[in-house]
Scaffold this motif. Structure first.
Motif, mmCIF file in Angstrom:
data_model
loop_
_atom_site.group_PDB
_atom_site.id
_atom_site.type_symbol
_atom_site.label_atom_id
_atom_site.label_comp_id
_atom_site.label_asym_id
_atom_site.label_seq_id
_atom_site.Cartn_x
_atom_site.Cartn_y
_atom_site.Cartn_z
ATOM 1 N N LEU A 155 0.810 -1.217 0.000
ATOM 2 C CA LEU A 155 0.000 0.000 0.000
ATOM 3 C C LEU A 155 0.848 1.274 0.000
ATOM 4 O O LEU A 155 0.542 2.201 -0.763
ATOM 5 C CB LEU A 155 -0.978 -0.019 1.180
ATOM 6 N N PRO A 156 1.922 1.376 0.785
ATOM 7 C CA PRO A 156 2.742 2.587 0.707
ATOM 8 C C PRO A 156 3.369 2.811 -0.676
ATOM 9 O O PRO A 156 3.475 3.957 -1.128
ATOM 10 C CB PRO A 156 3.828 2.360 1.759
ATOM 11 N N LEU A 157 3.754 1.752 -1.351
ATOM 12 C CA LEU A 157 4.296 1.897 -2.702
ATOM 13 C C LEU A 157 3.231 2.420 -3.658
ATOM 14 O O LEU A 157 3.505 3.291 -4.497
ATOM 15 C CB LEU A 157 4.840 0.558 -3.205
ATOM 16 N N PHE A 158 2.037 1.896 -3.535
ATOM 17 C CA PHE A 158 0.925 2.346 -4.373
ATOM 18 C C PHE A 158 0.601 3.811 -4.106
ATOM 19 O O PHE A 158 0.423 4.599 -5.037
ATOM 20 C CB PHE A 158 -0.303 1.466 -4.116
ATOM 21 N N ILE A 159 0.534 4.196 -2.847
ATOM 22 C CA ILE A 159 0.223 5.584 -2.488
ATOM 23 C C ILE A 159 1.325 6.519 -2.966
ATOM 24 O O ILE A 159 1.055 7.612 -3.473
ATOM 25 C CB ILE A 159 -0.010 5.707 -0.966
ATOM 26 N N LYS A 160 2.577 6.098 -2.847
ATOM 27 C CA LYS A 160 3.699 6.916 -3.304
ATOM 28 C C LYS A 160 3.607 7.157 -4.806
ATOM 29 O O LYS A 160 3.858 8.274 -5.284
ATOM 30 C CB LYS A 160 5.014 6.206 -2.963
ATOM 31 N N GLN A 161 3.219 6.140 -5.566
ATOM 32 C CA GLN A 161 3.083 6.279 -7.019
ATOM 33 C C GLN A 161 1.939 7.229 -7.366
ATOM 34 O O GLN A 161 2.063 8.063 -8.267
ATOM 35 C CB GLN A 161 2.849 4.907 -7.655
ATOM 36 N N VAL A 162 0.831 7.123 -6.655
ATOM 37 C CA VAL A 162 -0.311 8.003 -6.904
ATOM 38 C C VAL A 162 0.064 9.457 -6.595
ATOM 39 O O VAL A 162 -0.245 10.365 -7.362
ATOM 40 C CB VAL A 162 -1.542 7.558 -6.071
ATOM 41 N N VAL A 163 0.754 9.682 -5.492
ATOM 42 C CA VAL A 163 1.163 11.040 -5.120
ATOM 43 C C VAL A 163 2.126 11.596 -6.164
ATOM 44 O O VAL A 163 2.038 12.769 -6.541
ATOM 45 C CB VAL A 163 1.787 11.050 -3.707
ATOM 46 N N LYS A 164 3.008 10.775 -6.661
ATOM 47 C CA LYS A 164 3.967 11.214 -7.682
ATOM 48 C C LYS A 164 3.240 11.625 -8.965
ATOM 49 O O LYS A 164 3.570 12.641 -9.575
ATOM 50 C CB LYS A 164 4.957 10.091 -7.976
ATOM 51 N N ASN A 165 2.220 10.853 -9.359
ATOM 52 C CA ASN A 165 1.453 11.189 -10.558
ATOM 53 C C ASN A 165 0.669 12.485 -10.387
ATOM 54 O O ASN A 165 0.602 13.309 -11.298
ATOM 55 C CB ASN A 165 0.493 10.046 -10.910
ATOM 56 N N VAL A 166 0.077 12.673 -9.219
ATOM 57 C CA VAL A 166 -0.685 13.901 -8.960
ATOM 58 C C VAL A 166 0.259 15.103 -8.944
ATOM 59 O O VAL A 166 -0.060 16.162 -9.485
ATOM 60 C CB VAL A 166 -1.460 13.792 -7.625
ATOM 61 N N GLU A 167 1.422 14.956 -8.341
ATOM 62 C CA GLU A 167 2.401 16.040 -8.306
ATOM 63 C C GLU A 167 2.869 16.390 -9.713
ATOM 64 O O GLU A 167 2.995 17.572 -10.054
ATOM 65 C CB GLU A 167 3.592 15.619 -7.444
ATOM 66 N N LYS A 168 3.104 15.389 -10.544
ATOM 67 C CA LYS A 168 3.532 15.628 -11.925
ATOM 68 C C LYS A 168 2.450 16.387 -12.691
ATOM 69 O O LYS A 168 2.739 17.351 -13.408
ATOM 70 C CB LYS A 168 3.833 14.297 -12.602
#
Length: 85
Positions: free
Chosen positions: A25-38
């Protein structure tokens, strides 16, 4: 026998969910946050590029609203006086 099987299934499900919550779950959340930031950075960059101009140049970003005149036939003006008791 059914009780032990039910307890075993509950324990397996518990440990699987615990593993997912701790590692996946932390890996998934980190990827989602990275996409939103981009996406946010791209929007800000596009907005900044649209509004930049030459030094000293005035840029109007949006069209001004049309002048709307108020309705003059709303009612009559009534003059009043205060009455002291």
């Amino acid at each position: 026998m059914g009780l032990l099987r039910t307890i075993a299934i509950i324990l397996i499900v518990y440990y699987v969910l615990k593993f997912i919550g701790k590692y996946i779950l932390p890996l998934f959340i980190k990827q989602v946050v990275k996409n939103v930031e981009k996406s946010f950075r791209e929007q800000q960059q596009n907005k900044y590029e649209d509004t930049t101009g030459k030094v000293g140049e005035t840029v109007i970003a949006k069209k001004p609203l049309e002048n709307k005149e108020g309705n003059k036939d709303v009612g009559d003006y009534v003059d009043y006086e205060e009455i002291k008791d």
